[in-house]
Every structure is written in C-alpha cells, then in structure tokens.
Write an enzyme that holds these catalytic residues in place. Sequence first.
Site, PDB file in Angstrom:
ATOM      1  N   HIS A 187       0.851  -1.184   0.000  1.00 12.31           N
ATOM      2  CA  HIS A 187       0.000   0.000   0.000  1.00 12.31           C
ATOM      3  C   HIS A 187       0.889   1.237   0.000  1.00 12.31           C
ATOM      4  O   HIS A 187       2.075   1.159   0.344  1.00 12.31           O
ATOM      5  CB  HIS A 187      -0.929  -0.016   1.214  1.00 12.31           C
ATOM      6  CG  HIS A 187      -2.019  -1.030   1.104  1.00 12.31           C
ATOM      7  ND1 HIS A 187      -2.563  -1.658   2.206  1.00 12.31           N
ATOM      8  CD2 HIS A 187      -2.682  -1.522   0.031  1.00 12.31           C
ATOM      9  CE1 HIS A 187      -3.516  -2.484   1.799  1.00 12.31           C
ATOM     10  NE2 HIS A 187      -3.599  -2.425   0.495  1.00 12.31           N
TER      11      HIS A 187
ATOM     12  N   LYS B 160       5.200   1.442   0.737  1.00 11.70           N
ATOM     13  CA  LYS B 160       6.082   1.181  -0.394  1.00 11.70           C
ATOM     14  C   LYS B 160       7.551   1.397  -0.037  1.00 11.70           C
ATOM     15  O   LYS B 160       8.409   0.601  -0.425  1.00 11.70           O
ATOM     16  CB  LYS B 160       5.686   2.030  -1.598  1.00 11.70           C
ATOM     17  CG  LYS B 160       4.375   1.575  -2.236  1.00 11.70           C
ATOM     18  CD  LYS B 160       4.055   2.360  -3.471  1.00 11.70           C
ATOM     19  CE  LYS B 160       2.668   2.154  -4.016  1.00 11.70           C
ATOM     20  NZ  LYS B 160       2.036   0.874  -3.908  1.00 11.70           N
TER      21      LYS B 160
ATOM     22  N   THR C  86       2.318  -5.497  -8.127  1.00 18.95           N
ATOM     23  CA  THR C  86       1.289  -4.601  -8.619  1.00 18.95           C
ATOM     24  C   THR C  86       2.011  -3.391  -9.213  1.00 18.95           C
ATOM     25  O   THR C  86       3.174  -3.125  -8.904  1.00 18.95           O
ATOM     26  CB  THR C  86       0.339  -4.196  -7.486  1.00 18.95           C
ATOM     27  OG1 THR C  86       1.092  -3.783  -6.355  1.00 18.95           O
ATOM     28  CG2 THR C  86      -0.567  -5.368  -7.096  1.00 18.95           C
ATOM     29  N   GLY C  87       1.321  -2.670 -10.089  1.00 12.67           N
ATOM     30  CA  GLY C  87       1.927  -1.654 -10.945  1.00 12.67           C
ATOM     31  C   GLY C  87       2.877  -0.657 -10.340  1.00 12.67           C
ATOM     32  O   GLY C  87       4.073  -0.641 -10.649  1.00 12.67           O
ATOM     33  N   THR C  88       2.389   0.208  -9.473  1.00 11.96           N
ATOM     34  CA  THR C  88       3.223   1.261  -8.921  1.00 11.96           C
ATOM     35  C   THR C  88       4.323   0.690  -8.042  1.00 11.96           C
ATOM     36  O   THR C  88       5.473   1.127  -8.108  1.00 11.96           O
ATOM     37  CB  THR C  88       2.358   2.256  -8.102  1.00 11.96           C
ATOM     38  OG1 THR C  88       1.266   2.684  -8.909  1.00 11.96           O
ATOM     39  CG2 THR C  88       3.164   3.456  -7.666  1.00 11.96           C
ATOM     40  N   THR C  89       3.991  -0.305  -7.259  1.00 11.24           N
ATOM     41  CA  THR C  89       4.989  -0.940  -6.395  1.00 11.24           C
ATOM     42  C   THR C  89       6.101  -1.541  -7.246  1.00 11.24           C
ATOM     43  O   THR C  89       7.292  -1.334  -6.957  1.00 11.24           O
ATOM     44  CB  THR C  89       4.335  -2.027  -5.522  1.00 11.24           C
ATOM     45  OG1 THR C  89       3.337  -1.427  -4.706  1.00 11.24           O
ATOM     46  CG2 THR C  89       5.359  -2.727  -4.654  1.00 11.24           C
TER      47      THR C  89
ATOM     48  N   SER D 197      -2.090  -1.739 -11.156  1.00  8.34           N
ATOM     49  CA  SER D 197      -2.023  -1.290  -9.764  1.00  8.34           C
ATOM     50  C   SER D 197      -3.131  -2.006  -8.991  1.00  8.34           C
ATOM     51  O   SER D 197      -4.102  -2.493  -9.580  1.00  8.34           O
ATOM     52  CB  SER D 197      -2.179   0.230  -9.662  1.00  8.34           C
ATOM     53  OG  SER D 197      -3.490   0.608  -9.987  1.00  8.34           O
ATOM     54  N   GLY D 198      -2.974  -2.070  -7.673  1.00  4.93           N
ATOM     55  CA  GLY D 198      -3.941  -2.790  -6.843  1.00  4.93           C
ATOM     56  C   GLY D 198      -5.380  -2.373  -7.050  1.00  4.93           C
ATOM     57  O   GLY D 198      -6.242  -3.224  -7.332  1.00  4.93           O
TER      58      GLY D 198
ATOM     59  N   ASP E 179      -4.234  -6.771  -7.567  1.00  4.84           N
ATOM     60  CA  ASP E 179      -4.360  -7.782  -6.509  1.00  4.84           C
ATOM     61  C   ASP E 179      -5.109  -9.006  -7.039  1.00  4.84           C
ATOM     62  O   ASP E 179      -4.758 -10.149  -6.739  1.00  4.84           O
ATOM     63  CB  ASP E 179      -5.104  -7.227  -5.290  1.00  4.84           C
ATOM     64  CG  ASP E 179      -4.408  -6.042  -4.650  1.00  4.84           C
ATOM     65  OD1 ASP E 179      -3.164  -5.982  -4.699  1.00  4.84           O
ATOM     66  OD2 ASP E 179      -5.112  -5.172  -4.102  1.00  4.84           O
TER      67      ASP E 179
ATOM     68  N   ASP F 112      -1.222  -1.537   4.784  1.00  9.79           N
ATOM     69  CA  ASP F 112      -1.345  -0.405   5.695  1.00  9.79           C
ATOM     70  C   ASP F 112      -2.633  -0.603   6.492  1.00  9.79           C
ATOM     71  O   ASP F 112      -3.720  -0.293   6.004  1.00  9.79           O
ATOM     72  CB  ASP F 112      -1.393   0.899   4.909  1.00  9.79           C
ATOM     73  CG  ASP F 112      -1.558   2.112   5.797  1.00  9.79           C
ATOM     74  OD1 ASP F 112      -1.614   1.968   7.047  1.00  9.79           O
ATOM     75  OD2 ASP F 112      -1.630   3.237   5.248  1.00  9.79           O
TER      76      ASP F 112
ATOM     77  N   HIS G 254     -10.039  -0.893  -2.309  1.00  9.02           N
ATOM     78  CA  HIS G 254     -10.100  -2.238  -2.884  1.00  9.02           C
ATOM     79  C   HIS G 254      -9.898  -3.315  -1.813  1.00  9.02           C
ATOM     80  O   HIS G 254      -9.396  -4.397  -2.098  1.00  9.02           O
ATOM     81  CB  HIS G 254      -9.063  -2.369  -4.008  1.00  9.02           C
ATOM     82  CG  HIS G 254      -7.657  -2.151  -3.567  1.00  9.02           C
ATOM     83  ND1 HIS G 254      -7.186  -0.944  -3.118  1.00  9.02           N
ATOM     84  CD2 HIS G 254      -6.617  -3.013  -3.501  1.00  9.02           C
ATOM     85  CE1 HIS G 254      -5.914  -1.072  -2.794  1.00  9.02           C
ATOM     86  NE2 HIS G 254      -5.539  -2.314  -3.011  1.00  9.02           N
TER      87      HIS G 254
ATOM     88  N   ASP H 254     -10.697  -6.943  -2.564  1.00 11.49           N
ATOM     89  CA  ASP H 254      -9.685  -7.621  -3.379  1.00 11.49           C
ATOM     90  C   ASP H 254      -8.528  -8.107  -2.510  1.00 11.49           C
ATOM     91  O   ASP H 254      -7.992  -9.199  -2.718  1.00 11.49           O
ATOM     92  CB  ASP H 254      -9.142  -6.691  -4.462  1.00 11.49           C
ATOM     93  CG  ASP H 254     -10.212  -6.204  -5.416  1.00 11.49           C
ATOM     94  OD1 ASP H 254     -11.266  -6.859  -5.520  1.00 11.49           O
ATOM     95  OD2 ASP H 254      -9.991  -5.160  -6.064  1.00 11.49           O
TER      96      ASP H 254
ATOM     97  N   ARG I 240      -7.217 -14.746   1.245  1.00 14.06           N
ATOM     98  CA  ARG I 240      -7.976 -16.004   1.324  1.00 14.06           C
ATOM     99  C   ARG I 240      -7.387 -17.044   0.377  1.00 14.06           C
ATOM    100  O   ARG I 240      -7.211 -18.205   0.743  1.00 14.06           O
ATOM    101  CB  ARG I 240      -9.445 -15.758   0.996  1.00 14.06           C
ATOM    102  CG  ARG I 240     -10.305 -17.016   1.040  1.00 14.06           C
ATOM    103  CD  ARG I 240     -11.757 -16.716   0.615  1.00 14.06           C
ATOM    104  NE  ARG I 240     -12.479 -17.942   0.434  1.00 14.06           N
ATOM    105  CZ  ARG I 240     -12.415 -18.715  -0.652  1.00 14.06           C
ATOM    106  NH1 ARG I 240     -11.645 -18.378  -1.672  1.00 14.06           N
ATOM    107  NH2 ARG I 240     -13.109 -19.829  -0.732  1.00 14.06           N
TER     108      ARG I 240
END
Length: 137
Positions: A8, A12, A34-37, A54-55, A60, A80, A87, A90, A96
């Site tokens: 989150h 990051k 995920t994208g930005t990360t 991105s999430g 996700d 976080d 989201h 997600d 899960r």
Amino acid sequence: MNIALIAHDKKKDDLIVLVKAYAHVLKEHQLFATGTTGKRVAEATGLSVHCFQSGPLGGDQEIGAAVARGEMDMIIFFRDPLTAQPHEPDVSALMRLCDVYSIPLSTNMGGSEILIRSIEQGDFESLTLSHNDSPPA
C-alpha cells in the site's frame, strides 16, 4: 520461485528497504508486483519485476488468479492497516487464496525477512506443499 511484491502507498518505502537488503537473494527469482509498487522496486533496485495493474485497478486480483493457477510461490504484501483501502475486498480475496492454496504470505517486515532468509538458506523448498494440486474440498 515466483514471488509477488505488493505494498500500500504508505508502505512502499518499507518494501523497497526490504528488497534492497535482500536483493542478493531476490535476484535469483522471478519477481512480480502490482503496478506502482513494481515500478518503484525496479527503479530503486535495478531488479527485473513483472508488473501487473495497480492494486485498485485489479492488480491484486491478477496476482490472486496466478495463485489459483499455481503460478505464485510466495506473496510479500506490506499492508497499511491504519488506512482504509478502496479495494479492501480484493485484498481479502487475495489473502484467502493464499490460505486456500497454502502460499506463504507475509504482511510485515519481520515475517518477510523470515521468508526470504528461508529461501536463502534453502529451507523453503522442504516446507512447501505442492500448491499445483486442487485445493482441499
């Protein structure tokens, strides 16, 4: 191993610290994020990272689908817990799926270090169950 990295926004920088510290281990594996990360990790470390969306835009869920297909071996997800996430369903679904398919999941620095050190020491392979099999009924 296929390792997913997710964080989150407020986490990051912490994830980048972890990846830099263990780049010597992680460079031997396939990294997904995920994208930005993923973009930030790649820029900060020089490691190759396959980026999903991105999430909030489905990243996700894309990683969750990879888990369900038996294509992911570990998830490091710096969540976080103090900030509401749009989201969150997600996020819960991904966690899960990790439980359903026995995929190691860490959501903080301490647990992530233990998982990465187990890879480095060669212990991880002896602890994993085959997650390519169907989930238990």
